[in-house]
Design a protein around this motif. Structure first.
Motif: not given
Length: 90
Positions: A7-19, A71-82
């Protein structure tokens, strides 16, 4: 990556530092940034067509503090969001 969001979901790799750039916000809530690593095809509408996504893979985006599900995919941490939870594209 073998993972494909639906659907309209995306997988995001979060940056280390806050914007903290030059964007002025009236809210005191922290904002975070990341890069889209995978995206679904878009939301399916009642007539069967797809609503186009405003974001795409490799977009650098900004989102709120409590947005997404870890979520963790292939051993890497991500965020799943719309996609509609994205505040903007940097």
């Amino acid at each position: 990556m073998k993972f494909k969001p639906l659907s309209n979901c995306i997988l995001v790799e979060r940056d280390e530092a806050e914007q903290t750039g030059s964007i002025i916000m009236l809210s005191q809530k922290p904002l975070y940034t990341g890069v889209i690593k995978a995206a679904g095809p878009g939301k399916k509408l009642p007539n069967g067509s797809l609503e186009p996504m405003d974001v795409e893979v490799d977009d650098h985006i900004m989102f709120g503090e409590y947005t997404g599900q870890a979520v963790t995919v292939d051993g890497v941490d991500y965020l799943m969001m719309r996609a509609n939870e994205v505040i903007g594209i940097l």
